[in-house]
Design an enzyme around this catalytic site. Structure first.
Site, PDB file in Angstrom:
ATOM      1  N   HIS A  67       4.106  -7.844   0.185  1.00 15.04           N
ATOM      2  CA  HIS A  67       2.672  -7.097   0.330  1.00 15.04           C
ATOM      3  C   HIS A  67       1.710  -8.419   0.402  1.00 15.04           C
ATOM      4  O   HIS A  67       1.984  -9.167  -0.578  1.00 15.04           O
ATOM      5  CB  HIS A  67       2.555  -5.885  -0.317  1.00 15.04           C
ATOM      6  CG  HIS A  67       2.386  -6.182  -1.887  1.00 15.04           C
ATOM      7  ND1 HIS A  67       1.072  -6.543  -2.772  1.00 15.04           N
ATOM      8  CD2 HIS A  67       3.105  -5.735  -2.788  1.00 15.04           C
ATOM      9  CE1 HIS A  67       1.469  -6.560  -3.756  1.00 15.04           C
ATOM     10  NE2 HIS A  67       2.642  -6.026  -4.091  1.00 15.04           N
ATOM     11  N   ASP A  92       2.887 -11.496  -7.836  1.00 17.54           N
ATOM     12  CA  ASP A  92       2.677 -10.122  -6.936  1.00 17.54           C
ATOM     13  C   ASP A  92       1.520 -10.182  -5.966  1.00 17.54           C
ATOM     14  O   ASP A  92       0.288  -9.938  -6.296  1.00 17.54           O
ATOM     15  CB  ASP A  92       2.098  -8.983  -8.237  1.00 17.54           C
ATOM     16  CG  ASP A  92       2.189  -7.638  -7.746  1.00 17.54           C
ATOM     17  OD1 ASP A  92       2.585  -7.211  -6.562  1.00 17.54           O
ATOM     18  OD2 ASP A  92       1.376  -6.925  -8.300  1.00 17.54           O
ATOM     19  N   GLU A 124      -0.634  -2.350  -0.413  1.00 16.97           N
ATOM     20  CA  GLU A 124       0.351  -1.943  -1.371  1.00 16.97           C
ATOM     21  C   GLU A 124      -0.159  -1.464  -2.737  1.00 16.97           C
ATOM     22  O   GLU A 124       0.193  -0.250  -3.246  1.00 16.97           O
ATOM     23  CB  GLU A 124       1.299  -2.911  -1.620  1.00 16.97           C
ATOM     24  CG  GLU A 124       2.460  -2.208  -2.217  1.00 16.97           C
ATOM     25  CD  GLU A 124       2.486  -2.081  -3.785  1.00 16.97           C
ATOM     26  OE1 GLU A 124       3.265  -1.273  -4.225  1.00 16.97           O
ATOM     27  OE2 GLU A 124       1.808  -2.791  -4.248  1.00 16.97           O
ATOM     28  N   GLU A 125      -1.059  -2.375  -3.171  1.00 20.75           N
ATOM     29  CA  GLU A 125      -1.638  -1.872  -4.645  1.00 20.75           C
ATOM     30  C   GLU A 125      -2.414  -0.657  -4.651  1.00 20.75           C
ATOM     31  O   GLU A 125      -2.445  -0.133  -5.726  1.00 20.75           O
ATOM     32  CB  GLU A 125      -2.424  -3.062  -4.992  1.00 20.75           C
ATOM     33  CG  GLU A 125      -1.540  -4.374  -5.309  1.00 20.75           C
ATOM     34  CD  GLU A 125      -0.731  -4.406  -6.295  1.00 20.75           C
ATOM     35  OE1 GLU A 125      -0.588  -3.366  -7.098  1.00 20.75           O
ATOM     36  OE2 GLU A 125      -0.106  -5.326  -6.507  1.00 20.75           O
ATOM     37  N   ASP A 159       9.141  -7.093  -4.176  1.00 24.84           N
ATOM     38  CA  ASP A 159       7.943  -6.957  -4.721  1.00 24.84           C
ATOM     39  C   ASP A 159       8.003  -6.773  -6.148  1.00 24.84           C
ATOM     40  O   ASP A 159       7.553  -5.969  -7.088  1.00 24.84           O
ATOM     41  CB  ASP A 159       7.185  -5.590  -4.143  1.00 24.84           C
ATOM     42  CG  ASP A 159       5.780  -5.619  -4.763  1.00 24.84           C
ATOM     43  OD1 ASP A 159       5.320  -6.247  -5.196  1.00 24.84           O
ATOM     44  OD2 ASP A 159       5.559  -4.007  -4.804  1.00 24.84           O
ATOM     45  N   HIS A 212      -0.880  -7.963 -12.684  1.00 26.72           N
ATOM     46  CA  HIS A 212      -2.040  -7.585 -12.550  1.00 26.72           C
ATOM     47  C   HIS A 212      -2.989  -7.967 -13.654  1.00 26.72           C
ATOM     48  O   HIS A 212      -4.058  -7.405 -14.075  1.00 26.72           O
ATOM     49  CB  HIS A 212      -2.122  -5.984 -12.735  1.00 26.72           C
ATOM     50  CG  HIS A 212      -1.083  -5.143 -11.599  1.00 26.72           C
ATOM     51  ND1 HIS A 212      -1.141  -3.886 -11.475  1.00 26.72           N
ATOM     52  CD2 HIS A 212      -0.719  -5.748 -10.675  1.00 26.72           C
ATOM     53  CE1 HIS A 212      -0.472  -3.446 -10.624  1.00 26.72           C
ATOM     54  NE2 HIS A 212       0.001  -4.717 -10.213  1.00 26.72           N
TER      55      HIS A 212
HETATM   56 ZN   LIG Z   1       3.114  -5.767  -6.057  1.00 26.43          ZN
END
Ligand SMILES: [Zn+2]
Length: 477
Positions: A288, A300, A334-335, A362, A434
């Site tokens: 993604h 990510d 995606e997030e 992912d 994140h």
């Molecule tokens: Zn991800």
């Protein structure tokens, strides 16, 4: 632009690629070809270069941001340069923009006059805003949903803190996904539940490992018309607040000024390497393109997108032409919405039976051990030649599950398309996940090359298989 209305110039590019490759005979799933693919990938810096371009030149890529738009252009251009058939699939994405974010403990038992304590926090995606000057309210610390529900009407007007620890021991022993699933359920459902009970704001303990007082953001699950301010506090600050709350009443000043803007225009990037004799059958290889906004989303999921892009590059280097079409997809959103995956599924609703299998990476660029897949149980044995080629780099494991339920492939999987994902060492993944620390320097170039080897060999193998592998059969929940 839609795939079905692509301009002729791209078709011409694709045609030139096809005619050049058509001269080479396809080696199919010959074991020597799989070894060649593996070894070509292990010597290439292509994925690393694409990751560096994405993270160093663009940086954060949250849906609706200029970074996300730049990433669409960058990936599409790189794929055109390889001669792939590129199209942009339009979608509407949520557009949330972070504002000021501060927290301060202003009242607690034993507080010396004039002393307040700073709380390190970061707003969750979809969070509502406090007034610009912030709000001051008593804090209720709960350890789970039952404790919150038991508080009933006391929740009204309070700041709720879900102090749920991330189980680092589980993560270190190969169960990071399960540890994350437990913690992230509070981030996803906690704020919404607190809002329903009249809370003034909701805080969650950061879902992730490491102990460097870093907040981990993520999607809150708050919906339009029911948004309250919501943030993740660091594990250290969450534990501090829980200790202070045990001494007596605790109050906090919270300032969060994010904005929820109207949906923005964005795109999935789709790049096809057309199949030679079954071009209408598709094998997806993907990651993604969007990331959270605190860092550059290296693990990510620049790693996943760059590895998927490198599948096409590796096959081009070898001049290998698959029988089925290999379709690289860089998914958008995606997030915080999975609108890209939903848009693709809607467009392909009548065509899902032509999707042979789909791969998404992912889970970061930790060392890959092999594959997870939702193929039919009787098909597992068909993958032995692939496992044999990957065994020498420690990536020969094949784990079958009824459903992988990965972010972008779960809809296709429910429609019967078997999912594949690299099986990865994720023991350190949630240290950075994140946070502001998910940067390129955290990625090991050797592991990234192993990812490319694994994903290219898998995509190639699927695209050339003689036998059907059956459809995914996701159990009803
Ligand atoms: Zn991800």
């Amino acid at each position: 632009m839609n795939r079905r209305t692509r301009p002729p110039v791209l078709t011409l590019l694709a045609a030139s690629l096809m005619s050049a490759s058509a001269l080479a005979a396809s080696p199919g799933n010959d074991p020597a070809a799989l070894v060649k693919i593996r070894d070509t990938a292990l010597q290439s810096d292509y994925a690393w270069e694409r990751m560096a371009d994405m993270t160093d030149l663009i940086g954060p890529r949250l849906s609706g941001s200029p970074g996300a738009a730049a990433a669409v252009t960058q990936v599409a251009e790189a794929m055109r340069k390889l001669g792939a058939r590129v199209s942009l699939q339009p979608i509407k994405v949520p557009h949330w923009v972070r504002g000021k974010e501060t927290g301060e403990l202003v009242e607690y038992r034993g507080r010396p006059a004039g002393v307040t304590q700073n709380v390190v926090l970061t707003a969750l995606g979809g969070s509502g805003a406090t007034p610009d000057s912030g709000l001051v309210a008593p804090v209720l610390v709960v350890a789970n949903f039952d404790e919150l529900k038991a508080l009933g009407s006391q929740v009204k007007g309070r700041i709720v803190l879900f102090d749920v620890p991330f189980d680092q021991h589980m993560a270190a022993r190969g169960l990071a996904g399960q540890a994350y699933g437990h913690g992230s359920s509070y981030r996803r459902d906690g704020p919404r539940l607190a809002a329903e009970m009249g809370a003034a704001a909701a805080l969650v303990r950061s879902v992730g490992g490491a102990a460097y007082r870093l907040p981990h953001t993520g999607a809150s699950g708050l919906q339009e018309n029911a948004r309250i301010p919501a943030a993740a506090v660091t594990a250290e600050d969450s534990m501090l607040m829980a200790r202070l709350a045990q001494r007596g009443p605790l109050s906090m000043r919270l300032v969060l000024t994010p904005k929820n803007l109207p949906d923005a225009d964005s795109y999935n990037v789709i790049a096809d390497l057309p199949g030679s004799d079954r071009p209408d059958e598709i094998v997806i290889v993907s990651g993604h393109l969007d990331s959270w906004d605190l860092a550059t989303g290296a693990h990510d999921d620049a790693a996943g997108v760059a590895s998927a892009m490198a599948v096409l590059d590796t096959l081009k280097k070898l001049d290998y032409r698959p029988r089925r079409t290999i379709r690289m997809i860089a998914w958008m959103n995606e997030e915080n919405g999975t609108r890209g995956a939903r848009g693709y599924l809607a467009a392909e609703q009548a065509n899902t039976d032509k999707h042979f299998g789909a791969i998404e990476s992912d889970n970061g660029a930790g060392r890959p051990f092999g594959l997870r897949s939702s193929v039919a149980p009787q098909s597992v044995k068909l993958f032995q030649p692939l496992q044999a080629a990957l065994q020498p780099i420690g990536a020969g494991v094949f784990q079958r599950q009824d459903a992988l339920q990965t972010g972008d492939l779960s809809g296709l999987e429910r429609a019967g398309v078997p999912s594949f994902a690299p099986l990865i060492d994720t023991s350190a993944y949630f240290d950075y996940h994140h946070t502001a620390a998910d940067t390129l320097d955290k990625v090991d170039p050797d592991n990234l090359r192993r990812h490319v080897a694994l994903m290219t060999a898998t995509a190639w193998f699927l695209a050339n298989m003689e036998q059907p592998i059956g459809r995914a059969n996701v159990p009803e929940r």
